[in-house]
Design an enzyme around this catalytic site. Structure first.
Site, short mmCIF file in Angstrom:
data_model
loop_
_atom_site.label_atom_id
_atom_site.label_comp_id
_atom_site.label_asym_id
_atom_site.label_seq_id
_atom_site.Cartn_x
_atom_site.Cartn_y
_atom_site.Cartn_z
N TRP A 119 1.30 -0.96 -0.03
CA TRP A 119 0.03 0.02 -0.81
C TRP A 119 0.91 1.62 0.03
O TRP A 119 0.52 2.30 -0.62
CB TRP A 119 -1.08 0.12 0.59
N ASP A 167 -1.76 6.78 6.39
CA ASP A 167 -2.66 6.03 6.09
C ASP A 167 -2.91 4.94 7.19
O ASP A 167 -2.48 4.09 7.29
CB ASP A 167 -1.92 4.85 4.68
N LYS A 208 -12.54 -1.33 5.69
CA LYS A 208 -11.79 -2.17 6.83
C LYS A 208 -12.10 -2.52 8.16
O LYS A 208 -12.47 -3.52 8.47
CB LYS A 208 -10.13 -2.32 7.01
C1 LIG Z 1 -7.51 -1.08 1.14
C2 LIG Z 1 -5.95 -0.65 1.40
C3 LIG Z 1 -6.30 0.69 0.59
C4 LIG Z 1 -7.26 0.92 -0.27
O1 LIG Z 1 -8.57 0.68 0.03
P1 LIG Z 1 -9.79 1.65 -0.91
O2 LIG Z 1 -10.84 2.06 -0.51
O3 LIG Z 1 -10.31 0.18 -1.56
O4 LIG Z 1 -9.29 2.90 -2.25
C5 LIG Z 1 -5.30 1.65 0.69
N1 LIG Z 1 -4.63 1.10 1.92
C6 LIG Z 1 -4.35 0.50 2.94
C7 LIG Z 1 -3.59 0.70 4.22
C8 LIG Z 1 -5.47 -0.72 2.48
O5 LIG Z 1 -5.65 -1.35 3.53
#
Ligand SMILES: *Cc1c(COP(=O)(O)O)cnc(C)c1O
Length: 362
Positions: free
Chosen positions: A103, A173, A197
């Site tokens: 990511w 993030d 998530k």
């Molecule tokens: C799933 C995830 C993303 C991407 O998320 P989307 O909402 O599908 O764009 C980005 N960063 C991390 C750490 C993730 O787990």
């Protein structure tokens, strides 16, 4: 589990707390006497304004978000933030990124389209199984921000200590660990999290941004891509993801009633310990991340052969434990044990794996 529900170990979208789903069910046909479902409601109505205001207030209470930070609900998932962050925050056109997995790699690729990216540390040499030492990085004075992915969902590593940014703005993030433990918001300039998530349904990202980072000189940027647009319009410049905001609001309230993020962190530590203790004592299974950097949310693990890994995945699925196949870049298995995964789910899976190992060794 009630309703014939399964222990779902998906990395996302993932489980939501059952009491929250029940509340949503109860309000489905007629939300609190409004005569309609939240999905059918105008986002400009008084009743909806209350929903979004409450969601923001509960999130602020939960995280202790200072007044000089804005809370934004934006669409485009976490992925759009890979672009929005450099587009909005690169004043000098330069940022430092730490590469700890898939990511952060994606975020780096997007940032490179906008400006200079310095990858100041990486754990690529060992397939992202650890968090590099970032206590004394070489950070150019004119760096606009330092970027981390605080929990790498695919590789299963977490920052237990934040990097030393030497006074520069920290951007994080938090998608796969948002609200899993207390967070000192003032340590960051910007925090963001795709909510599917660890919080609610897919289709939305929460952005928490310090006000002085919101610029009004970016008029050439598409209007939707400016943080200012969302900040000035209470996240309702256009129609927001009304449904996701409503569901997330319920989860925020649920976490508050549970005792807040400290209580949640205790539950998560307890739950993850059950899993890691098992992995550390097993002869068949082992965790892939170094112990000190292990994620409490995503637990990748392997046997010593890809064939056996596949056999375990199939056996767990047949036994009602869903989505345990590891990401293709890591292989093996991965159990995502977010906030809403009950401890009983982890215990049941661990018992199943213990049993599998015992039978296999006979
Ligand atoms: C799933 C995830 C993303 C991407 O998320 P989307 O909402 O599908 O764009 C980005 N960063 C991390 C750490 C993730 O787990």
């Amino acid at each position: 589990m009630k309703y014939g529900r399964t222990f779902n170990f998906s990395a996302g979208p993932a489980m939501m707390p059952e009491p929250v789903l029940e509340e949503i069910r109860d309000e489905m046909m007629n939300y609190r006497g409004s005569g309609m479902c939240v999905m059918e409601m105008s986002h400009r109505s008084k009743v909806y304004q209350q929903i979004i205001d409450d969601a923001e207030k509960d999130l602020r209470d939960l995280m202790g978000i200072p007044d000089n930070y804005k809370v934004l609900f934006i669409q485009g998932g976490a992925t759009l933030q890979f672009s929005m962050i450099p587009m909005n925050l690169m004043k000098n056109g330069k940022a430092v990124y730490i590469e700890t997995g898939a990511w952060s790699k994606k975020a780096i690729a997007e940032a490179k389209k906008v400006g200079d990216v310095i990858v100041a540390a990486s754990s690529k040499d060992k397939n992202y199984t650890y968090i590099p030492d970032c206590s004394d990085l070489d950070i150019p004075e004119d760096t606009d921000y330092v970027y981390i992915c605080e929990n790498e969902t695919i590789h299963g590593s977490t920052w237990h200590t934040l990097p030393n940014t030497k006074g520069h703005v920290l951007v994080s993030d938090q998608s796969s660990m948002f609200l899993s433990r207390p967070c000192n918001v003032s340590d960051y300039g910007l925090i963001y999290a795709g909510v599917q998530k660890n919080v609610g349904p897919a289709g939305m990202v929460v952005v928490i941004i310090r006000e002085d980072l919101i610029r009004d000189d970016l008029t050439d940027l598409p209007i939707y891509l400016q943080y200012k647009t969302h900040a000035d319009n209470g996240s309702m410049y256009n129609t927001p993801n009304c449904w996701a905001i409503y569901c997330c609001g319920k989860v925020f309230k649920y976490l508050k009633n549970l005792g807040g993020l400290e209580a949640m962190a205790k539950i998560n530590e307890d739950k993850a310990k059950v899993f890691y203790d098992f992995l550390d004592s097993s002869k068949m299974f082992k965790g892939t991340v170094v112990a000190k950097d292990r994620s409490l949310m995503n637990v990748p693990f392997v046997t010593d052969s890809a064939e056996l890994d596949a056999e375990v995945v199939a056996a767990t699925k047949a036994a009602g434990y869903d989505n345990l196949k590891g990401h293709k870049s890591v292989g093996g298995l991965r159990a995502s044990i977010y906030n809403a995964m009950p401890k009983e789910g982890v215990e049941a899976l661990v018992n199943f794996l213990k049993d599998f190992e015992a039978k296999h060794n006979k």
